[in-house]
Scaffold this motif. Structure first.
Motif, PDB file in Angstrom:
ATOM      1  N   GLU A 103     -36.533   5.147  18.091  1.00 35.92           N
ATOM      2  CA  GLU A 103     -36.622   5.249  19.515  1.00 35.92           C
ATOM      3  C   GLU A 103     -35.160   5.392  20.445  1.00 35.92           C
ATOM      4  N   ARG A 104     -34.103   4.378  19.711  1.00 30.03           N
ATOM      5  CA  ARG A 104     -32.926   4.532  20.187  1.00 30.03           C
ATOM      6  C   ARG A 104     -32.396   5.780  20.108  1.00 30.03           C
ATOM      7  N   TYR A 105     -32.417   6.469  18.790  1.00 31.11           N
ATOM      8  CA  TYR A 105     -31.815   7.715  18.467  1.00 31.11           C
ATOM      9  C   TYR A 105     -32.407   8.830  19.187  1.00 31.11           C
ATOM     10  N   ILE A 106     -33.630   8.662  19.427  1.00 28.54           N
ATOM     11  CA  ILE A 106     -34.265   9.820  20.128  1.00 28.54           C
ATOM     12  C   ILE A 106     -33.887   9.758  21.672  1.00 28.54           C
ATOM     13  N   LEU A 107     -33.951   8.574  22.076  1.00 31.92           N
ATOM     14  CA  LEU A 107     -33.446   8.463  23.448  1.00 31.92           C
ATOM     15  C   LEU A 107     -32.064   8.768  23.947  1.00 31.92           C
ATOM     16  N   ARG A 108     -31.166   8.459  23.134  1.00 29.41           N
ATOM     17  CA  ARG A 108     -29.739   9.250  23.161  1.00 29.41           C
ATOM     18  C   ARG A 108     -29.797  10.509  22.843  1.00 29.41           C
ATOM     19  N   PHE A 109     -30.458  11.310  22.012  1.00 36.66           N
ATOM     20  CA  PHE A 109     -30.659  12.490  21.867  1.00 36.66           C
ATOM     21  C   PHE A 109     -31.089  13.453  22.978  1.00 36.66           C
TER      22      PHE A 109
END
Length: 242
Positions: free
Chosen positions: A74-80
């Motif tokens: 979730e954090r990775y996709i939010l950043r992306f």
């Protein structure tokens, strides 16, 4: 589940505990990571390696591995999608600006843009509402699975947003969209057939194909009206709800 991040963390855990005295340790989705026999140095090396690969900081590695993967994904996709990804509406032949006239000629009363990003069709497609969990430009900053309204939509568009993680997750989002769609309504989609994002290598892309598009037509009681290749090797297809 994001299978790419799962593999990254699992591989690092197995490498960390690849010693004869740990031969009875099995790493799987239920492994409670913070209950493993860590030393401070070993934990720091593991944590630093994963965070460096994902370009994230302060990741929490407590609880079952599956829950850890979900949190970090979730954090990775939010950043992306919040910091890296940019819209390419001008590039597309079928799912770019041409879609505005295609939809407006239907004179729709309720149009839903699922994963609208920067909301480029706002003010162009009539009666449009955009939702997106990662972008503040949306009318409602919410995931499709959490979007609940009493009315149905005569048009839904999902341009690359139903494309991530496992087939189960794709099916759940497809099912909810179909439930929100009026009988006879149109469902416009753009899909990535499994091409990794160069700037987001740990975004887990579901590999859409012509065969899967047809399988979903049968599964969700839809009629496939159109299927074409679009720019950037994307797929464009349109369903009608029966």
């Amino acid at each position: 589940m994001n299978t790419k991040i799962f593999k990254l963390i699992k591989d690092n855990l197995e490498s960390t505990f690849n010693l004869p005295k740990y031969k009875n340790i099995t790493i799987d989705s239920d492994t409670v990571v913070d209950e493993l026999p860590w030393t401070p140095a070993r934990y720091r090396k593991f944590k630093d390696a994963v965070e460096a690969e994902l370009m994230l900081e302060d990741c929490l590695f407590n609880g079952p591995l599956l829950k850890i993967v979900d949190r970090i994904s979730e954090r990775y996709i939010l950043r992306f999608f919040g910091e890296i990804w940019k819209p390419r509406t001008d590039d597309y032949n079928h799912t770019g600006w041409q879609l505005v006239d295609e939809i407006n000629k239907l004179d729709p009363k309720n149009v839903l843009d699922v994963g609208c990003g920067y909301h480029p069709f706002k003010g162009r497609i009539q009666n449009l509402v955009g939702i997106d969990p990662y972008n503040a430009a949306a009318d409602f900053q919410v995931d499709i699975l959490e979007y609940r309204v009493k009315h149905k939509h005569d048009v839904i568009i999902a341009l690359g947003s139903i494309n991530f993680n496992s087939r189960d997750e794709i099916e759940a989002r497809m099912a909810h969209c179909v439930d929100l769609l009026e009988t006879g309504g149109r469902f416009y989609l753009r899909a990535n057939p499994g091409i990794t994002h160069k700037t987001g290598p740990y975004v887990d892309i579901f590999p859409w194909s012509f065969e899967i598009v047809n399988e979903f037509a049968d599964q969700f009681n839809l009629k496939l009206l159109e299927f074409k290749k679009d720019a950037n090797d994307r797929l464009y297809f349109v369903y009608e709800k029966l």
